[in-house]
Design an enzyme around this catalytic site. Sequence first.
Site, PDB file in Angstrom:
ATOM      1  N   HIS A  79       0.829  -1.218   0.000  1.00  0.00           N
ATOM      2  CA  HIS A  79       0.000   0.000   0.000  1.00  0.00           C
ATOM      3  C   HIS A  79       0.862   1.267   0.000  1.00  0.00           C
ATOM      4  O   HIS A  79       0.493   2.270   0.599  1.00  0.00           O
ATOM      5  CB  HIS A  79      -0.938   0.027   1.202  1.00  0.00           C
ATOM      6  N   ASN A  88     -10.243  -2.940   2.562  1.00  0.00           N
ATOM      7  CA  ASN A  88      -9.898  -3.019   1.131  1.00  0.00           C
ATOM      8  C   ASN A  88     -11.166  -2.826   0.308  1.00  0.00           C
ATOM      9  O   ASN A  88     -12.277  -2.849   0.854  1.00  0.00           O
ATOM     10  CB  ASN A  88      -9.289  -4.392   0.791  1.00  0.00           C
TER      11      ASN A  88
HETATM   12 FE1  HDE Z   1      -2.482  -4.869   5.451  1.00  0.00          FE
HETATM   13  N1  HDE Z   1      -0.669  -4.072   5.896  1.00  0.00           N
HETATM   14  N2  HDE Z   1      -1.824  -6.670   6.020  1.00  0.00           N
HETATM   15  N3  HDE Z   1      -4.243  -5.716   4.879  1.00  0.00           N
HETATM   16  N4  HDE Z   1      -3.145  -3.100   4.844  1.00  0.00           N
HETATM   17  C1  HDE Z   1      -0.324  -2.778   5.740  1.00  0.00           C
HETATM   18  O1  HDE Z   1       0.777  -1.505   7.364  1.00  0.00           O
HETATM   19  C2  HDE Z   1      -0.704  -6.903   6.730  1.00  0.00           C
HETATM   20  C3  HDE Z   1      -4.596  -7.030   5.045  1.00  0.00           C
HETATM   21  C4  HDE Z   1      -4.410  -2.795   4.436  1.00  0.00           C
HETATM   22  O2  HDE Z   1      -3.243   3.420   3.959  1.00  0.00           O
HETATM   23  C5  HDE Z   1       1.015  -2.464   6.354  1.00  0.00           C
HETATM   24  O3  HDE Z   1       0.954   0.718   7.695  1.00  0.00           O
HETATM   25  C6  HDE Z   1      -0.640  -8.288   7.117  1.00  0.00           C
HETATM   26  C7  HDE Z   1      -6.009  -7.199   4.893  1.00  0.00           C
HETATM   27  C8  HDE Z   1      -4.497  -1.408   4.072  1.00  0.00           C
HETATM   28  O4  HDE Z   1      -1.651   3.272   5.457  1.00  0.00           O
HETATM   29  C9  HDE Z   1       1.442  -3.787   6.970  1.00  0.00           C
HETATM   30  C10 HDE Z   1      -1.763  -8.869   6.599  1.00  0.00           C
HETATM   31  C11 HDE Z   1      -6.487  -5.950   4.626  1.00  0.00           C
HETATM   32  C12 HDE Z   1      -3.221  -0.899   4.299  1.00  0.00           C
HETATM   33  C13 HDE Z   1       0.290  -4.684   6.605  1.00  0.00           C
HETATM   34  C14 HDE Z   1      -2.501  -7.855   5.929  1.00  0.00           C
HETATM   35  C15 HDE Z   1      -5.377  -5.047   4.622  1.00  0.00           C
HETATM   36  C16 HDE Z   1      -2.408  -1.972   4.788  1.00  0.00           C
HETATM   37  C17 HDE Z   1       1.993  -1.780   5.453  1.00  0.00           C
HETATM   38  C18 HDE Z   1      -2.165 -10.326   6.683  1.00  0.00           C
HETATM   39  C19 HDE Z   1      -7.932  -5.535   4.331  1.00  0.00           C
HETATM   40  C20 HDE Z   1      -2.752   0.510   4.024  1.00  0.00           C
HETATM   41  C21 HDE Z   1       2.033  -0.326   5.892  1.00  0.00           C
HETATM   42  C22 HDE Z   1      -2.272 -10.797   8.012  1.00  0.00           C
HETATM   43  C23 HDE Z   1      -8.849  -5.761   5.422  1.00  0.00           C
HETATM   44  C24 HDE Z   1      -3.035   1.418   5.180  1.00  0.00           C
HETATM   45  C25 HDE Z   1       1.219  -0.266   7.062  1.00  0.00           C
HETATM   46  C26 HDE Z   1      -2.613   2.814   4.838  1.00  0.00           C
HETATM   47  C27 HDE Z   1      -1.076  -1.839   5.157  1.00  0.00           C
HETATM   48  C28 HDE Z   1       0.255  -5.965   7.005  1.00  0.00           C
HETATM   49  C29 HDE Z   1      -3.702  -8.136   5.256  1.00  0.00           C
HETATM   50  C30 HDE Z   1      -5.548  -3.653   4.342  1.00  0.00           C
HETATM   51  C31 HDE Z   1       2.797  -4.328   6.523  1.00  0.00           C
HETATM   52  C32 HDE Z   1       0.481  -8.933   7.911  1.00  0.00           C
HETATM   53  C33 HDE Z   1      -6.795  -8.501   5.043  1.00  0.00           C
HETATM   54  C34 HDE Z   1      -5.716  -0.670   3.557  1.00  0.00           C
HETATM   55  O5  HDE Z   1       1.549  -3.687   8.360  1.00  0.00           O
END
Ligand code: HDE
Length: 712
Positions: free
Chosen positions: A77, A150
């Site tokens: 993201h 999402n």
């Molecule tokens: Fe994320 N995800 N994600 N994700 N995600 C990040 O956090 C992660 C997942 C989502 O505009 C990171 O700040 C793991 C689902 C959005 O700043 C990180 C897993 C959904 C955003 C991270 C998921 C999301 C992130 C990278 C699986 C939808 C952007 C930068 C367990 C419900 C937020 C940060 C923004 C961002 C990890 C799965 C949505 C690396 C480990 C499911 C919208 O922490």
Amino acid sequence: MKEQNPKKKDTKKAKDLEKDTKEIKDSTFTTNQGVKVNDTNNSLKAGERGATLLEDFLLREKITNFDHERIPERIVHARGSGAHGYFELYENLEEYSKAGILNDTSRKTPVFVRFSTVAGSKGSTDLARDVRGFAVKLYTEEGTWDMVCNNMPIFFIQDAMKFPDLIHSVKPEPNREIPQAASAHDTFYDFVSHTPETLHNQIWLMSDRAIPRSYRMMEGFGIHTFRLINKKGEAHFVKFHWKPMLGIHSVTWDEAVKISGADSDFHRRDLWEAIESGHYPEWELGLQIIPEEDEHKFDFDLLDPTKLIPEEMVPVKRVGKMTLNKNPENFFAETEQVAFLPGHIIPGIDFTNDPLLQGRLFSYRDTQLSRLGSPNFHQIPINRPVIPTQNNQRDAKMQTSIPKGKTAYFPNSISGGCPHLSKISEGAFHAYEERIDANKIRSRSESFSDHFSQPALFYRSLSSWEKAHLADAYIFELGKCTYDHIKERMLWLLNQIDETLAGKVATGLGTDIPNNIKQPINQAIGADADVDRHQPGPKKTYLDEDPALSQANTKFNSIETRQIAVLATNGFSRKNVSAIKDKLEKEGAMLHIVAPQGGTILCDSNTEHKVHAPIMTTESVLFDAVYIPGGQKSIQGLLENKKYIKFINEAFKHCKAIAASGEGEQMLDKTYVSDYKDDAAVLINKKPEEFIKAISNHRNWDRMEITDQIPI
Ligand code: HDE
């Protein structure tokens, strides 16, 4: 066409600029220590031709700051755009949740939202085929609640343990760092084809949802099942939805590719301009509420994030509205530094044991530490709660407040036991008392093993044009893979979802669907796991179709913020333009003159009109519809520039509404449109109302059958 009064627009611009620069205007240039500066252009030297002196603290301060300007971009993201706004509740939901934001209809809760793509780097194109992030920070009076959503209601994997593998597979391949912001490559499909739990999100990724027309025209989904907790401590399961007031609309893949070249900031610009022009984007908050006793009533597991609950089975209750009404003032300070954590919840909301959610609860805090560099990231203005915070946490890098007093521990008597604790009845957070009685195991529930039923439901629910786009997307993506065995595995898996779809894709790839593949998921479970127990179960049909899954059933009742290209030059018919202008603008559409050159042009009554874009600087893919007013001189002028023909042909190919008046028809006669004048969205000398209707339909997808033959 706001351009018709250029002076008025310029005055507004000047005022905005004055407002923006007021702080800077009244200020004096100083160092970071407040020392006034008389020269920021020349370093301190021994003589005019040097050498430069190490003692030059002005040079060192300026350059040091510059050297450290970047923080690590988000691992996923990274590319995103943000906006401020507020949330208002329609009705008191105390029956389900004690959260103030879900009880008090008089509140206007501030929000900050960040939309993003997942795979690309910070500077990548907005129009990549990708899932979109939709992260909402709600600054409530009981603490900050982050809904990190999402634009698709399910995720690729069922357990956080697999997240690094998923992301490594979709990111550029590590040897050559290719391709950027694209899933169409070997490593991604190698992973997907070995991990059938990805198939549901994968089919959404191949759908039009992955190439939205605008951030303002996409849904948001919390994905995981959460809990709502009421004052009595009773729980209901809940899925969170954001429903766009403008409906869900997408561009075609051909447009997406071209937009990436013509304006790779297309979504960022669109969001910014909509807010600047007062067309505030809006979404309704929707809840799917499930009583606890219904937990095991479904054909799938509520804790499995690769499954959605069809709206046909549990309707979405619309409970409030979010409006985005202010652009950030500084991209880095706000959009880049905002830190979302799914673990930021408030009393009245709680988690479930969804194993993906549980992993996220660790990951996001950890990543902010690496990105923002200190556990004090909550002190950055965009991350600050709107209510005071007190506790005994101390120090760490970049502490910006000055904690008072002698005690930094609890319990204490010296500070009178302060900050004191609150009871649950006074609003303290209290984790839902779920009973857990289990053995420690590293495994997955068999109830998570159905990987084909929901992708098949999704495919069945799509309209014919959505199905066609989807098959093309698979052919494009798999066609970019170089390993035959990866394509074969994918085709076998697609065949389990839908034989017609797999057949189309196989034809497009020029290959056959294999009868079987060895051990579909042998690597996707542990080395000691019982492979047979975890093979994908048989496809079930618990619902024929879910209309909410198709964009054909979205709203088609507005032309607000639709961008209309008016192709004109000197001598265009003022009468023609006046006839549609007021009506379209009243409905919120935005008309832009696209002329052979910049500056101004004269209409047939000799009034000056400002040109929005010279034809060489723009493309039809940046507009939603085209209008060609009459005026013989204007049409002759346009015909001298061949790009207008391409412009119209492309708009036609992309199924957009095209209207012409009087001599404007002569332009159409030079294009592919000439053979299709009876098309429902080709309007020659028709009333503005008909043009409005055609634009509000977004596209005339019925045209697809012929436009696929257009060789541009
Ligand atoms: Fe994320 N995800 N994600 N994700 N995600 C990040 O956090 C992660 C997942 C989502 O505009 C990171 O700040 C793991 C689902 C959005 O700043 C990180 C897993 C959904 C955003 C991270 C998921 C999301 C992130 C990278 C699986 C939808 C952007 C930068 C367990 C419900 C937020 C940060 C923004 C961002 C990890 C799965 C949505 C690396 C480990 C499911 C919208 O922490």
